[in-house]
Scaffold this motif. Structure first.
Motif, PDB file in Angstrom:
ATOM      1  N   LYS A  48       0.825  -1.213   0.000  1.00 44.89           N
ATOM      2  CA  LYS A  48       0.000   0.000   0.000  1.00 44.89           C
ATOM      3  C   LYS A  48       0.858   1.261   0.000  1.00 44.89           C
ATOM      4  O   LYS A  48       0.383   2.338  -0.360  1.00 44.89           O
ATOM      5  N   ALA A  49       2.107   1.120   0.455  1.00 45.29           N
ATOM      6  CA  ALA A  49       2.968   2.303   0.514  1.00 45.29           C
ATOM      7  C   ALA A  49       4.426   1.881   0.648  1.00 45.29           C
ATOM      8  O   ALA A  49       4.719   0.746   1.030  1.00 45.29           O
ATOM      9  N   ILE A  50       5.303   2.829   0.315  1.00 47.16           N
ATOM     10  CA  ILE A  50       6.739   2.643   0.533  1.00 47.16           C
ATOM     11  C   ILE A  50       7.182   3.706   1.531  1.00 47.16           C
ATOM     12  O   ILE A  50       6.982   4.903   1.299  1.00 47.16           O
ATOM     13  N   MET A  51       7.736   3.252   2.657  1.00 45.37           N
ATOM     14  CA  MET A  51       8.272   4.174   3.666  1.00 45.37           C
ATOM     15  C   MET A  51       9.771   4.288   3.410  1.00 45.37           C
ATOM     16  O   MET A  51      10.545   3.395   3.747  1.00 45.37           O
ATOM     17  N   LEU A  52      10.139   5.377   2.760  1.00 44.44           N
ATOM     18  CA  LEU A  52      11.521   5.554   2.296  1.00 44.44           C
ATOM     19  C   LEU A  52      12.248   6.550   3.198  1.00 44.44           C
ATOM     20  O   LEU A  52      11.811   7.693   3.345  1.00 44.44           O
ATOM     21  N   VAL A  53      13.365   6.136   3.749  1.00 48.00           N
ATOM     22  CA  VAL A  53      14.091   6.985   4.698  1.00 48.00           C
ATOM     23  C   VAL A  53      15.350   7.557   4.045  1.00 48.00           C
ATOM     24  O   VAL A  53      16.036   6.863   3.296  1.00 48.00           O
ATOM     25  N   HIS A  54      15.616   8.834   4.333  1.00 46.74           N
ATOM     26  CA  HIS A  54      16.883   9.459   3.938  1.00 46.74           C
ATOM     27  C   HIS A  54      17.726   9.557   5.205  1.00 46.74           C
ATOM     28  O   HIS A  54      17.654  10.539   5.951  1.00 46.74           O
ATOM     29  N   LEU A  55      18.531   8.528   5.443  1.00 49.25           N
ATOM     30  CA  LEU A  55      19.196   8.403   6.736  1.00 49.25           C
ATOM     31  C   LEU A  55      20.421   9.315   6.841  1.00 49.25           C
ATOM     32  O   LEU A  55      21.159   9.474   5.878  1.00 49.25           O
ATOM     33  N   PHE A  56      20.612   9.848   8.011  1.00 51.97           N
ATOM     34  CA  PHE A  56      21.745  10.732   8.318  1.00 51.97           C
ATOM     35  C   PHE A  56      21.798  11.955   7.395  1.00 51.97           C
ATOM     36  O   PHE A  56      22.838  12.601   7.282  1.00 51.97           O
ATOM     37  N   GLY A  57      20.679  12.254   6.717  1.00 56.10           N
ATOM     38  CA  GLY A  57      20.638  13.414   5.817  1.00 56.10           C
ATOM     39  C   GLY A  57      20.989  13.094   4.379  1.00 56.10           C
ATOM     40  O   GLY A  57      20.883  13.947   3.507  1.00 56.10           O
ATOM     41  N   MET A  58      21.405  11.842   4.124  1.00 53.40           N
ATOM     42  CA  MET A  58      21.850  11.471   2.771  1.00 53.40           C
ATOM     43  C   MET A  58      20.661  11.067   1.891  1.00 53.40           C
ATOM     44  O   MET A  58      19.871  10.215   2.292  1.00 53.40           O
ATOM     45  N   PRO A  59      20.528  11.674   0.711  1.00 55.72           N
ATOM     46  CA  PRO A  59      19.415  11.294  -0.170  1.00 55.72           C
ATOM     47  C   PRO A  59      19.496   9.829  -0.613  1.00 55.72           C
ATOM     48  O   PRO A  59      20.577   9.317  -0.886  1.00 55.72           O
ATOM     49  N   ALA A  60      18.329   9.184  -0.658  1.00 53.45           N
ATOM     50  CA  ALA A  60      18.242   7.838  -1.229  1.00 53.45           C
ATOM     51  C   ALA A  60      18.382   7.942  -2.755  1.00 53.45           C
ATOM     52  O   ALA A  60      18.426   9.046  -3.297  1.00 53.45           O
ATOM     53  N   LYS A  61      18.439   6.797  -3.411  1.00 52.47           N
ATOM     54  CA  LYS A  61      18.562   6.783  -4.888  1.00 52.47           C
ATOM     55  C   LYS A  61      17.220   7.121  -5.524  1.00 52.47           C
ATOM     56  O   LYS A  61      16.461   6.240  -5.938  1.00 52.47           O
TER      57      LYS A  61
END
Ligand code: PLP
Length: 364
Positions: free
Chosen positions: A119-132
Motif C-alpha cells: 500500500k505504501a513505501i516508507m523511504l528513509v533518507h538516513l543521516f541526511g543522505m538522499p536515497a537513490k
C-alpha cells in the motif's frame, strides 16, 4: 538555539497564544512551505505523528503491507504497526546506505504474486543522505505505489537540487531536540495536495466536525504542534542554512583530518545528492585491526560520546516476525560504523581532540 527563538516565544506569550493553534503555527508552516518548493505543510507534534497521519491519509489499514527501509530509527517503522499494517523491511544499497532499489522491486514483485500489493513505501533518507531517488521513484511509479519520504534527518538535503520530502506523495520532517533544527519536539507533514494537508490538520485536531458543538464522525488525534513550539521553530528556521553549512564543515574536518587512516572511510555524496550531514558517520574497513566497539570504548574512556549507526529493523527483537529482504549491507554498516560527535555547538578544539584520540588508537 540560534538567538532569535526567545524573541519569537516572547511574542507568542505577549499575544497569549499558548495552545496548539495560533499565528506562529501558520507562519512556521508558510516558511517551511517556501523551503519545500511551495508544498502544503501541516506542523505537527512530532515526526512520528506525521508519519502516522501519512499512512492514515493513504488509507493503509490492518494487514496491509508497507515496504520500509530497514536501516533506520524505529520511528519510521512504528507507525506502520500503529495502523495494524505489516512492515516488509528492505535492506540498503552500499552507495547511499538507503533503500536498495533492486531489493525494493523484488519485494514488490513477490507481494504482487502473493496478491498483497504493498500500500505504501516508507523511504528513509538516513543521516541526511538522499536515497537513490531516480531508481526508487521509477519503481514506485511503475507499480503505482505511493511513497512516504521520511526526511526526519534530512531537512535541507536535496537530490538534483530538489528538496527531499518533495518526491513522494508525502514528506515528513522532524524537529525533535536531536535534529538539525528543533522546536524541542515537533514535526511536519508536507504534500502537494492542499486537501490532504487540510485533512491532516483536521485529524491532528481531534477530527472535530464543522458544527457549533463537538461532533465527531471520524477518529481523531491530538497531533497538532503547539504555538509556543512553532515560535521556537521560527527562530530555528533563520539558522537552518547556517546549521547545514556547520554540519558539512564538521564532516569535511573529520574527513580531512582522518584521511591518513586507511581503515576509516566516510559516507560521501554523489553528483546528484546534497546532504545536510546531520551526523558525521565513519565506516571501519572490513580488515581493520580495530573494531567499532574498540574505537567507541576508547573514545568513551576519553569522555567522548560516539554511537553505533542505527541497528537495522530486521534485526530488532520487536520486528523479528516481519518479512525482510536482506543483502547484508545494513547489518555490515551497523557492525562497522560509528557516528562521531557532530553537534553544531562543538568547538574546533573539541573536534581536534576527537581526531587526536582516534589517531592515538590507530597509531599506537
Ligand atoms: C527522529 C526520527 C523520526 C521521528 O521523529 P520524531 O519527531 O522524533 O517523532 C523518524 N524517522 C527518523 C529516521 C528519525 O531520525
Amino acid at each position: 538555539m540560534g538567538g532569535n527563538e526567545l524573541k519569537h516565544v516572547q511574542n507568542a506569550f505577549e499575544a497569549n497564544w499558548i495552545a496548539p493553534v495560533g499565528p506562529h503555527i501558520s507562519n512556521f508552516e508558510k516558511k517551511l512551505s517556501t523551503l519545500s518548493n511551495g508544498f502544503e505543510v501541516a506542523a505537527l507534534s512530532s515526526g512520528t505523528a506525521s508519519l502516522h497521519l501519512a499512512l492514515i491519509l493513504l488509507g493503509v489499514k490492518k494487514r496491509d503491507r508497507v515496504l520500509c527501509s530497514s536501516f533506520t530509527f524505529s520511528a519510521s517503522a512504528n507507525p506502520i504497526a500503529y495502523v495494524g499494517a505489516n512492515p516488509v523491511f528492505i535492506d540498503s544499497d552500499i552507495d547511499s546506505w538507503n533503500m536498495c532499489p533492486i531489493l525494493l522491486e523484488k519485494a514488490i514483485e513477490d507481494c504482487i504474486l502473493d496478491n498483497e500489493k504493498p500500500k505504501a513505501i516508507m523511504l528513509v533518507h538516513l543521516f541526511g543522505m538522499p536515497a537513490k531517488m531516480d531508481e526508487i521513484m521509477k519503481i514506485a511509479n511503475k507499480y503505482d505505489i505511493p511513497v512516504i519520504e521520511d526526511a526526519a534527518e534530512a531537512l535541507g538535503s536535496t537530490f538534483k537540487n530538489k528538496p527531499l520530502g518533495t518526491f513522494g506523495s508525502f514528506g515528513v520532517y522532524s524537529f525533535n531536540g536531536n535534529k538539525i533544527i528543533t522546536t524541542s519536539c515537533g514535526g511536519a507533514l508536507i504534500c502537494k495536495d492542499k486537501y490532504l494537508v487540510e485533512k491532516a490538520k483536521f485529524l491532528a485536531s481531534q477530527a472535530r466536525d464543522n458544527k457549533p458543538h463537538y461532533e465527531h464522525s471520524e477518529i481523531g488525534y491530538n497531533y497538532r504542534m503547539s504555538n509556543v513550539c512553532a515560535a521556537i521553530g521560527l527562530g530555528q528556521l533563520e539558522v537552518l542554512e547556517e546549521r547545514i553549512l556547520q554540519k558539512r564543515a564538521i564532516k569535511l574536518f573529520y574527513k580531512d583530518q582522518l584521511s591518513s587512516i586507511k581503515e576509516i572511510s566516510f559516507l560521501n555524496e554523489n553528483e546528484d545528492s546534497y546532504s545536510n550531514f546531520w551526523l558525521t558517520t565513519i565506516l571501519l574497513s572490513e580488515n581493520s585491526t580495530i573494531d567499532r566497539e574498540q574505537l567507541r570504548l576508547h573514545l568513551e574512556k576519553n569522555n567522548i560520546e560516539s554511537r553505533p549507526l542505527w541497528k537495522p529493523m530486521h534485526l530488532q527483537p520487536v520486528f523479528k516476525e516481519c518479512k525482510s529482504y536482506v543483502n547484508g549491507v545494513s547489518e555490515d554498516l551497523f557492525n562497522r560504523g560509528l557516528c562521531l560527535p557532530s553537534g553544531t555547538n562543538i568547538s574546533v578544539a573539541d573536534l581536534k581532540r576527537v581526531v587526536s584520540k582516534i589517531k592515538e588508537l590507530y597509531e599506537a
